[in-house]
Write a protein that holds these residues in place. Structure first.
Motif, PDB file in Angstrom:
ATOM      1  N   PHE A   1       0.880  -1.171   0.000  1.00 51.59           N
ATOM      2  CA  PHE A   1       0.000   0.000   0.000  1.00 51.59           C
ATOM      3  C   PHE A   1       0.915   1.217   0.000  1.00 51.59           C
ATOM      4  O   PHE A   1       1.807   1.317   0.855  1.00 51.59           O
ATOM      5  N   CYS A   2       0.690   2.158  -0.900  1.00 51.27           N
ATOM      6  CA  CYS A   2       1.598   3.318  -0.934  1.00 51.27           C
ATOM      7  C   CYS A   2       1.006   4.432  -1.776  1.00 51.27           C
ATOM      8  O   CYS A   2       0.038   4.242  -2.509  1.00 51.27           O
ATOM      9  N   HIS A   3       1.630   5.606  -1.662  1.00 49.07           N
ATOM     10  CA  HIS A   3       1.439   6.678  -2.633  1.00 49.07           C
ATOM     11  C   HIS A   3       2.598   6.689  -3.614  1.00 49.07           C
ATOM     12  O   HIS A   3       2.391   6.844  -4.813  1.00 49.07           O
ATOM     13  N   SER A   4       3.808   6.530  -3.103  1.00 50.86           N
ATOM     14  CA  SER A   4       4.970   6.429  -3.994  1.00 50.86           C
ATOM     15  C   SER A   4       6.139   5.821  -3.231  1.00 50.86           C
ATOM     16  O   SER A   4       6.255   5.995  -2.020  1.00 50.86           O
ATOM     17  N   PHE A   5       6.985   5.089  -3.952  1.00 48.11           N
ATOM     18  CA  PHE A   5       8.229   4.592  -3.370  1.00 48.11           C
ATOM     19  C   PHE A   5       9.218   4.314  -4.496  1.00 48.11           C
ATOM     20  O   PHE A   5       8.844   4.160  -5.665  1.00 48.11           O
ATOM     21  N   SER A   6      10.478   4.288  -4.120  1.00 50.94           N
ATOM     22  CA  SER A   6      11.543   3.951  -5.069  1.00 50.94           C
ATOM     23  C   SER A   6      12.568   3.107  -4.334  1.00 50.94           C
ATOM     24  O   SER A   6      12.565   3.044  -3.101  1.00 50.94           O
ATOM     25  N   TYR A   7      13.457   2.449  -5.081  1.00 50.25           N
ATOM     26  CA  TYR A   7      14.427   1.569  -4.436  1.00 50.25           C
ATOM     27  C   TYR A   7      15.739   1.567  -5.205  1.00 50.25           C
ATOM     28  O   TYR A   7      15.793   1.893  -6.404  1.00 50.25           O
TER      29      TYR A   7
ATOM     30  N   LEU B   1      22.843  -4.426   0.624  1.00 52.69           N
ATOM     31  CA  LEU B   1      21.927  -3.507   1.297  1.00 52.69           C
ATOM     32  C   LEU B   1      20.976  -2.846   0.303  1.00 52.69           C
ATOM     33  O   LEU B   1      21.398  -2.091  -0.582  1.00 52.69           O
ATOM     34  N   LEU B   2      19.695  -3.130   0.468  1.00 53.34           N
ATOM     35  CA  LEU B   2      18.646  -2.552  -0.368  1.00 53.34           C
ATOM     36  C   LEU B   2      17.997  -1.390   0.381  1.00 53.34           C
ATOM     37  O   LEU B   2      17.629  -1.514   1.551  1.00 53.34           O
ATOM     38  N   ALA B   3      17.850  -0.250  -0.304  1.00 50.78           N
ATOM     39  CA  ALA B   3      17.193   0.931   0.270  1.00 50.78           C
ATOM     40  C   ALA B   3      15.877   1.177  -0.457  1.00 50.78           C
ATOM     41  O   ALA B   3      15.842   1.254  -1.688  1.00 50.78           O
ATOM     42  N   ILE B   4      14.792   1.278   0.313  1.00 54.17           N
ATOM     43  CA  ILE B   4      13.480   1.626  -0.235  1.00 54.17           C
ATOM     44  C   ILE B   4      13.093   2.980   0.336  1.00 54.17           C
ATOM     45  O   ILE B   4      12.946   3.132   1.548  1.00 54.17           O
ATOM     46  N   ASP B   5      12.955   3.983  -0.521  1.00 53.90           N
ATOM     47  CA  ASP B   5      12.526   5.313  -0.087  1.00 53.90           C
ATOM     48  C   ASP B   5      11.005   5.378  -0.174  1.00 53.90           C
ATOM     49  O   ASP B   5      10.437   5.405  -1.275  1.00 53.90           O
ATOM     50  N   ALA B   6      10.357   5.379   0.979  1.00 53.88           N
ATOM     51  CA  ALA B   6       8.900   5.356   1.057  1.00 53.88           C
ATOM     52  C   ALA B   6       8.400   6.735   1.444  1.00 53.88           C
ATOM     53  O   ALA B   6       8.642   7.201   2.557  1.00 53.88           O
ATOM     54  N   ILE B   7       7.735   7.407   0.507  1.00 54.59           N
ATOM     55  CA  ILE B   7       7.212   8.754   0.730  1.00 54.59           C
ATOM     56  C   ILE B   7       5.722   8.656   1.010  1.00 54.59           C
ATOM     57  O   ILE B   7       4.993   7.985   0.289  1.00 54.59           O
ATOM     58  N   ASP B   8       5.272   9.336   2.076  1.00 54.12           N
ATOM     59  CA  ASP B   8       3.885   9.278   2.509  1.00 54.12           C
ATOM     60  C   ASP B   8       3.588   7.857   3.029  1.00 54.12           C
ATOM     61  O   ASP B   8       4.491   7.079   3.293  1.00 54.12           O
ATOM     62  N   THR B   9       2.317   7.523   3.171  1.00 54.66           N
ATOM     63  CA  THR B   9       1.915   6.247   3.763  1.00 54.66           C
ATOM     64  C   THR B   9       2.505   5.070   2.980  1.00 54.66           C
ATOM     65  O   THR B   9       2.459   5.038   1.748  1.00 54.66           O
TER      66      THR B   9
END
Length: 399
Positions: free
Chosen positions: A296-302, A309-317
Motif C-alpha cells: 500500500f503506498c502513494h509512492s516509493f523507489s528503491y 543492502l537494499l534501500a526503499i525510499d517510502a514517501i507518505d503512507t
C-alpha cells in the motif's frame, strides 16, 4: 448558558498536526456540550474547510495587536460579546478525561480564572521596557500567592473578558512594552497585580508535566495530579521535544484513526498484490528468497546501496507485506533512516508474524527468518510531507 472553547491558530503545519489535532479529537471525546471555535490568523482555506466540516467555528482574528499571543486575548473579548462563558486554551493542551468540569468553576463574572505556572517563567520580563517597575509589581504579586499565573488557559464570563481587553489596550497605549515572547504572561500577571481580578483554578485543568503527573501502575490512565484526575495536559515546548505525556505517545493509534477527519481529501493509496514484479530488477546473489504479497503506498523507489543492502525510499503512507519462501532459516537485518527535507513518520513498525520487533532509527536490527514467516513494514503519519528510507540486508526477490 452559552459556552465557547477557543484556541488561536496560524497556518503552521507542525502545530496543526502535533498540537491542534490532539486538542480537537480529545475535546470532542469529552462531555463538553458547548461550541468550539478557532481564532484564525491567516489559516489556509483547506484548514478552515476542515474545521467547519467538523463543526468547529472559524472566527477571523481582529489583529488589533500584531502579536498573536496577545491579540488572541483581544479577539477573544470581541467574540465573547456573543457568549456567556468563554475558555481560551493554548493549542498544545489535550484532554485525558471524559468529564470536563471547567465551566462550573466560573462563579464570579468579574474574574478571570487561571492556573498557576509551575516555574518562574524566564521570559516574564521580556516584554517590559521598564523592567524595574514591572518587576516590583510582579514581586509584590508573589507576596500574595505562591506562583505566577500560567497564560495557557483562561476561562471567564464575557464581562471579565471585556474588562481584560480594556486593560490590555490601555497598557499598549502607554507604549511601555515590547512584543517579545512572553508578553502575554507579563500582562496577565500585571493585570492580577494591579486589579486583583484573577482567581485560581485547580492545576488539573491546565496541568504541566513538571507538576508531577501520577499514572496508574496497570492501565496508565487515569492521569492524576495531587490525587485529582487531570482534565487538561499542557505539552509545552520542552515536553514536545521529550514527548512526555504527549497524545501521540500515549494514543498514537487513536491519533491516526480519528485525526483523518482533519485532513483534506487526497488520492487513494495504490494497492499492489502479489507484486514481486514491482521489484523485478533488484534480485541479488543471496539465497534468501522473499515474496512480496502486498504494498500500500502513494509512492516509493528503491536502489542497491551495495551488494548486500537494499534501500526503499517510502514517501507518505507505506505498508509492505513479505513472506519468506526459503527452506532453510536465514538471518537478515532491517532498519530505517530519515530522508532529507522530509518529516519522519509518527509510526514506523516492523512486525514478524504479527509481533512488533521494535525497529529503531539508524540501527540495523538482525532478524532470524524461517519458512513462511511474514514480515510487515509500516510507515504512517497524518501529514503528507513525510517519509523514510527503509534498509533491508541480504534480501532477494526472485522473479
Amino acid at each position: 448558558m452559552k459556552k465557547l472553547i477557543l484556541v488561536a491558530l496560524n497556518d503552521n503545519d507542525d502545530i496543526w498536526f502535533n498540537c491542534f489535532i490532539p486538542f480537537a479529537i480529545t475535546l470532542k471525546s469529552t462531555n463538553y456540550d458547548g461550541e468550539i471555535g478557532i481564532i484564525s490568523y491567516n489559516l489556509s482555506n483547506n484548514k478552515k474547510e476542515m474545521l467547519i466540516k467538523n463543526q468547529i467555528k472559524v472566527f477571523e482574528a481582529f489583529n488589533i495587536c500584531p502579536n498573536l499571543l496577545l491579540d488572541r486575548f483581544i479577539s477573544t473579548s470581541k467574540i465573547a460579546e456573543h457568549y456567556d462563558i468563554i475558555a481560551l486554551y493554548d493549542v498544545d493542551i489535550w484532554f485525558p478525561k471524559y468529564d470536563l468540569t471547567l465551566f462550573e468553576q466560573v462563579k464570579d463574572s468579574s474574574l478571570l480564572y487561571c492556573c498557576y505556572d509551575v516555574i518562574i517563567p524566564p521570559f516574564i520580563l521580556n516584554g517590559a521596557k521598564d523592567k524595574t517597575e514591572v518587576k516590583n509589581k510582579l514581586d509584590n504579586l508573589l507576596t500574595k500567592q505562591d506562583y505566577y499565573w500560567q497564560a495557557g488557559l483562561i476561562v471567564a464570563h464575557r464581562h471579565a473578558w471585556i474588562n481584560y481587553e480594556e486593560y490590555i489596550l490601555n497598557y499598549l497605549n502607554k507604549g511601555n512594552y515590547q512584543l517579545e515572547y512572553g508578553i502575554d504572561a507579563t500582562i496577565l500577571n500585571l493585570y492580577s497585580a494591579e486589579t486583583n481580578n484573577v482567581s485560581l483554578l485547580n492545576k488539573k485543568y491546565n496541568c504541566l508535566p513538571f507538576w508531577g503527573i501520577n499514572i496508574d501502575k496497570v492501565n496508565f490512565f487515569p492521569l492524576r495530579v495531587d490525587n485529582e484526575e487531570i482534565e487538561g495536559v499542557h505539552i509545552t515546548r520542552y515536553h514536545r521535544d521529550t514527548s512526555d505525556f504527549s497524545f501521540l505517545k500515549t494514543h498514537l493509534d487513536v491519533y491516526l484513526e480519528k485525526g483523518e477527519k482533519f485532513l483534506p481529501e487526497k488520492p487513494s493509496l495504490y494497492h499492489y498484490q502479489n507484486c514481486n514484479n514491482l521489484l523485478y530488477n533488484i534480485n541479488n546473489k543471496h539465497d534468501n528468497p522473499f515474496y512480496c504479497n502486498e504494498i500500500f503506498c502513494h509512492s516509493f523507489s528503491y536502489q542497491w546501496l551495495n551488494e548486500n543492502l537494499l534501500a526503499i525510499d517510502a514517501i507518505d503512507t507505506f505498508e509492505m507485506k513479505l513472506t519468506y519462501t526459503g527452506k532453510e532459516p536465514c538471518q537478515i537485518a532491517i532498519g530505517y533512516q530519515a530522508i532529507l527535507n522530509k518529516h519522519q513518520p509518527v509510526k514506523f513498525k516492523v512486525y514478524l508474524n504479527g509481533r512488533d520487533i521494535m525497529a529503531l532509527k539508524d540501527i540495523m536490527l538482525p532478524i532470524t527468518i524461517n519458512l513462511n514467516d511474514e514480515l510487515i513494514i509500516q510507515s504512517l503519519h497524518l501529514r503528507e510531507d513525510f517519509g523514510v528510507r527503509i534498509l533491508l540486508s541480504q534480501i532477494n526477490f526472485p522473479n
